[in-house]
Design a protein around this motif. Structure first.
Motif, PDB file in Angstrom:
ATOM      1  N   HIS A  13     -19.722  12.207  -8.759  1.00  0.00           N
ATOM      2  CA  HIS A  13     -20.309  11.759  -7.500  1.00  0.00           C
ATOM      3  C   HIS A  13     -19.679  10.477  -6.949  1.00  0.00           C
ATOM      4  CE1 HIS A  13     -22.458   9.498 -10.580  1.00  0.00           C
ATOM      5  NE2 HIS A  13     -22.735   8.604  -9.649  1.00  0.00           N
ATOM      6  N   LEU A  14     -18.856   9.803  -7.743  1.00  0.00           N
ATOM      7  CA  LEU A  14     -18.212   8.577  -7.279  1.00  0.00           C
ATOM      8  C   LEU A  14     -16.839   8.882  -6.687  1.00  0.00           C
ATOM      9  CD1 LEU A  14     -18.924   6.047 -10.177  1.00  0.00           C
ATOM     10  CD2 LEU A  14     -20.050   6.198  -7.967  1.00  0.00           C
ATOM     11  N   PRO A  15     -16.530   8.325  -5.505  1.00  0.00           N
ATOM     12  CA  PRO A  15     -15.185   8.519  -4.950  1.00  0.00           C
ATOM     13  C   PRO A  15     -14.169   7.683  -5.717  1.00  0.00           C
ATOM     14  CG  PRO A  15     -16.476   7.120  -3.512  1.00  0.00           C
ATOM     15  CD  PRO A  15     -17.403   7.578  -4.607  1.00  0.00           C
ATOM     16  N   VAL A  16     -12.976   8.221  -5.866  1.00  0.00           N
ATOM     17  CA  VAL A  16     -11.882   7.520  -6.546  1.00  0.00           C
ATOM     18  C   VAL A  16     -10.722   7.413  -5.562  1.00  0.00           C
ATOM     19  CG1 VAL A  16     -10.240   7.591  -8.460  1.00  0.00           C
ATOM     20  CG2 VAL A  16     -12.581   8.424  -8.798  1.00  0.00           C
ATOM     21  N   ASP A  17     -10.306   6.186  -5.283  1.00  0.00           N
ATOM     22  CA  ASP A  17      -9.158   5.942  -4.404  1.00  0.00           C
ATOM     23  C   ASP A  17      -8.035   5.333  -5.219  1.00  0.00           C
ATOM     24  OD1 ASP A  17     -10.491   6.757  -2.096  1.00  0.00           O
ATOM     25  OD2 ASP A  17     -11.234   4.743  -1.676  1.00  0.00           O
ATOM     26  N   ILE A  18      -6.827   5.821  -5.003  1.00  0.00           N
ATOM     27  CA  ILE A  18      -5.650   5.252  -5.648  1.00  0.00           C
ATOM     28  C   ILE A  18      -4.932   4.401  -4.613  1.00  0.00           C
ATOM     29  CG2 ILE A  18      -3.440   5.733  -6.748  1.00  0.00           C
ATOM     30  CD1 ILE A  18      -4.641   8.324  -7.800  1.00  0.00           C
ATOM     31  N   ASN A  19      -4.802   3.132  -4.917  1.00  0.00           N
ATOM     32  CA  ASN A  19      -4.119   2.163  -4.060  1.00  0.00           C
ATOM     33  C   ASN A  19      -4.629   2.159  -2.616  1.00  0.00           C
ATOM     34  OD1 ASN A  19      -2.510   1.308  -6.170  1.00  0.00           O
ATOM     35  ND2 ASN A  19      -0.874   2.729  -5.677  1.00  0.00           N
ATOM     36  N   PRO A  20      -5.893   1.782  -2.420  1.00  0.00           N
ATOM     37  CA  PRO A  20      -6.361   1.673  -1.034  1.00  0.00           C
ATOM     38  C   PRO A  20      -5.657   0.538  -0.292  1.00  0.00           C
ATOM     39  CG  PRO A  20      -8.032   0.865  -2.568  1.00  0.00           C
ATOM     40  CD  PRO A  20      -6.928   1.474  -3.389  1.00  0.00           C
ATOM     41  N   ARG A  21      -5.115  -0.426  -1.028  1.00  0.00           N
ATOM     42  CA  ARG A  21      -4.281  -1.508  -0.492  1.00  0.00           C
ATOM     43  C   ARG A  21      -2.947  -1.451  -1.236  1.00  0.00           C
ATOM     44  NH1 ARG A  21      -9.094  -4.331  -2.068  1.00  0.00           N
ATOM     45  NH2 ARG A  21      -7.865  -4.871  -3.879  1.00  0.00           N
ATOM     46  N   PRO A  22      -1.902  -2.028  -0.670  1.00  0.00           N
ATOM     47  CA  PRO A  22      -0.624  -2.041  -1.401  1.00  0.00           C
ATOM     48  C   PRO A  22      -0.796  -2.710  -2.768  1.00  0.00           C
ATOM     49  CG  PRO A  22      -0.286  -2.710   0.866  1.00  0.00           C
ATOM     50  CD  PRO A  22      -1.768  -2.614   0.659  1.00  0.00           C
ATOM     51  N   PRO A  23      -0.305  -2.079  -3.836  1.00  0.00           N
ATOM     52  CA  PRO A  23      -0.483  -2.645  -5.181  1.00  0.00           C
ATOM     53  C   PRO A  23       0.443  -3.824  -5.442  1.00  0.00           C
ATOM     54  CG  PRO A  23       0.821  -0.661  -5.305  1.00  0.00           C
ATOM     55  CD  PRO A  23       0.385  -0.797  -3.867  1.00  0.00           C
ATOM     56  N   ARG A  24       0.036  -4.633  -6.414  1.00  0.00           N
ATOM     57  CA  ARG A  24       0.911  -5.704  -6.883  1.00  0.00           C
ATOM     58  C   ARG A  24       2.087  -5.071  -7.609  1.00  0.00           C
ATOM     59  NH1 ARG A  24      -2.606 -10.214  -9.856  1.00  0.00           N
ATOM     60  NH2 ARG A  24      -0.502 -10.905 -10.323  1.00  0.00           N
ATOM     61  N   ARG A  25       3.228  -5.660  -7.492  1.00  0.00           N
ATOM     62  CA  ARG A  25       4.431  -5.117  -8.117  1.00  0.00           C
ATOM     63  C   ARG A  25       4.298  -5.170  -9.643  1.00  0.00           C
ATOM     64  NH1 ARG A  25       9.854  -6.334  -9.654  1.00  0.00           N
ATOM     65  NH2 ARG A  25      11.288  -4.890  -8.738  1.00  0.00           N
ATOM     66  N   ASN A  26       4.654  -4.073 -10.290  1.00  0.00           N
ATOM     67  CA  ASN A  26       4.646  -3.957 -11.751  1.00  0.00           C
ATOM     68  C   ASN A  26       3.284  -4.268 -12.376  1.00  0.00           C
ATOM     69  OD1 ASN A  26       7.331  -3.192 -11.854  1.00  0.00           O
ATOM     70  ND2 ASN A  26       8.030  -5.300 -11.939  1.00  0.00           N
ATOM     71  N   SER A  27       2.228  -3.877 -11.697  1.00  0.00           N
ATOM     72  CA  SER A  27       0.900  -4.099 -12.262  1.00  0.00           C
ATOM     73  C   SER A  27       0.117  -2.795 -12.243  1.00  0.00           C
ATOM     74  CB  SER A  27       0.144  -5.164 -11.477  1.00  0.00           C
ATOM     75  OG  SER A  27      -0.143  -4.712 -10.171  1.00  0.00           O
TER      76      SER A  27
END
Length: 78
Positions: free
Chosen positions: A20-34
């Motif tokens: 029931h929980l939404p999962v978003d991958i990278n809703p904002r630009p990710p930090r480099r190498n993190s």
């Protein structure tokens, strides 16, 4: 590629555990190498479930086991 594979594995585990929980991958630009996993609660607050920043070498320590993130999610929601 390794970041994408690990993100897919963690998101699949989270969706399976809490459908029931939404999962978003990278809703904002990710930090480099993190690699980080956060829970955004309904009130807008953020809880960090996993951070690979400061871990490693070896590089594999920067990525969590999906079960570890699921357990952190469950304890954050309890």
């Amino acid at each position: 590629r390794v970041f994408g594979r690990n993100a897919a594995a963690v998101s699949a585990a989270l969706r399976e555990a809490m459908a029931h929980l939404p999962v978003d991958i990278n809703p904002r630009p990710p930090r480099r190498n993190s690699f980080e996993v956060s829970l955004v609660k309904e009130d807008g607050s953020t809880v960090e479930l996993w951070s690979g920043i400061g871990k490693g070498p070896p590089r594999k320590l920067k990525f969590p086991q999906p079960e570890t993130v699921v357990e952190a999610l469950k304890s954050s929601l309890a």
